[in-house]
Scaffold this motif. Sequence first.
Motif, PDB file in Angstrom:
ATOM      1  N   UNK A 169       0.822  -9.850  -0.228  1.00 53.92           N
ATOM      2  CA  UNK A 169       0.388  -8.494   0.104  1.00 53.92           C
ATOM      3  C   UNK A 169       1.135  -8.066   1.352  1.00 53.92           C
ATOM      4  N   UNK A 170       1.867  -6.936   1.250  1.00 54.47           N
ATOM      5  CA  UNK A 170       2.715  -6.473   2.353  1.00 54.47           C
ATOM      6  C   UNK A 170       2.215  -5.095   2.792  1.00 54.47           C
ATOM      7  N   UNK A 171       1.285  -5.048   3.730  1.00 58.92           N
ATOM      8  CA  UNK A 171       0.775  -3.764   4.218  1.00 58.92           C
ATOM      9  C   UNK A 171       1.651  -3.206   5.328  1.00 58.92           C
ATOM     10  N   UNK A 172       1.256  -2.051   5.860  1.00 56.12           N
ATOM     11  CA  UNK A 172       1.964  -1.475   6.991  1.00 56.12           C
ATOM     12  C   UNK A 172       1.857  -2.387   8.206  1.00 56.12           C
ATOM     13  N   UNK A 173       2.743  -2.195   9.169  1.00 53.65           N
ATOM     14  CA  UNK A 173       2.849  -3.040  10.352  1.00 53.65           C
ATOM     15  C   UNK A 173       1.523  -3.224  11.082  1.00 53.65           C
ATOM     16  N   UNK A 174       1.296  -4.445  11.554  1.00 54.82           N
ATOM     17  CA  UNK A 174       0.093  -4.731  12.341  1.00 54.82           C
ATOM     18  C   UNK A 174       0.089  -3.971  13.654  1.00 54.82           C
ATOM     19  N   UNK A 175       1.278  -3.546  14.115  1.00 47.96           N
ATOM     20  CA  UNK A 175       1.349  -2.796  15.366  1.00 47.96           C
ATOM     21  C   UNK A 175       0.918  -1.357  15.231  1.00 47.96           C
ATOM     22  N   UNK A 176       0.759  -0.874  13.994  1.00 51.96           N
ATOM     23  CA  UNK A 176       0.385   0.511  13.755  1.00 51.96           C
ATOM     24  C   UNK A 176      -0.993   0.655  13.148  1.00 51.96           C
ATOM     25  N   UNK A 177      -1.588  -0.451  12.692  1.00 51.30           N
ATOM     26  CA  UNK A 177      -2.905  -0.390  12.056  1.00 51.30           C
ATOM     27  C   UNK A 177      -3.541  -1.768  12.098  1.00 51.30           C
ATOM     28  N   UNK A 206       0.845  -1.192   0.000  1.00 56.95           N
ATOM     29  CA  UNK A 206       0.000   0.000   0.000  1.00 56.95           C
ATOM     30  C   UNK A 206       0.881   1.243   0.000  1.00 56.95           C
ATOM     31  N   UNK A 207       0.289   2.415  -0.109  1.00 58.38           N
ATOM     32  CA  UNK A 207       1.075   3.640  -0.248  1.00 58.38           C
ATOM     33  C   UNK A 207       1.814   4.015   1.029  1.00 58.38           C
TER      34      UNK A 207
END
Length: 296
Positions: free
Chosen positions: A86-94, A8-9
């Motif tokens: 799929x590599x999204x932002x960290x699970x700890x931040x979202x 993602x962006x």
Amino acid sequence: MNTAVMTDTNSAFTAEEGRRFGIFVLPMPVLIDDKCYSEGQDIDYDGLWQAFSEDREIHTSMPSIGDLMDMWDMILDREGYEELVYIPMSSGLSGSCAAAAAAARDYDGKVVVIDNHRISATLTESVLDAAEMAAAGSSALEIKKRLEEEAFDASIYITVNSLKYLVKSGRVTESASRLAGLLNLKPVLQIQGDKLDSYAKTRGMQSAEEKMISALKKDIENRFRDIPKERLSVATAGTMSDPKECEAWRKKVSEAFPWARVYYRPLSCSIASHIGIGAKGIAVSVINHDREKYIM
């Protein structure tokens, strides 16, 4: 396996950069006065900075599951890939990573969600590692295994110009923000894994810059002392509106790390919504790809 790579962006990739490197990029949503915009499609930095200047209500949200699955279907059906990571932002931040992992269960193993515990420039490097592995024929599960094993081989330090937007997001109290303004305190925050944590408090932006550079040097000398320099990538980032200021920050860091090819990446609109204009960051990542192939 014919494996696609998607992020993602918040990885700092634009859709155009993604196309250059064969990476699919999902735009993150930004809400301004409750109207939803998609980064890189109908909202960019100029539009966001205008909203900041007008003191409008700015929020973020997770991508809709419908938009996420539509992109997965497009990659698998129209683009003809057998599987995707799929590599999204960290699970700890979202919560978007967990939501994506739940949705992926309907794809019979063709969609593999990777919790890489990274964001921004460090996530950039992970996505490029994944792209290089996919090009070499690695499967989605092989890519997931490596990226999750090496997820914490990175550091980020960031300072904000104002605590106003961290107050809005609930990460800082109003009283702490007022005190910081009176004393010209600039907090230095760190990400070494899941969470955004306090690292230090400094007087003024120049002091904050020096503190971040010093912190990164310590990480390289200690945490990454056994890693060859050619496998370390040093990056700068920020939400500065003046390109000259962006280049000045990149140049300052480059002089502190003369062995590295330091680059600058603007933080995404989604991240900027939480920290405001004038933030500066620095990062180091252990990489496995050939950096010369991916000059952005």
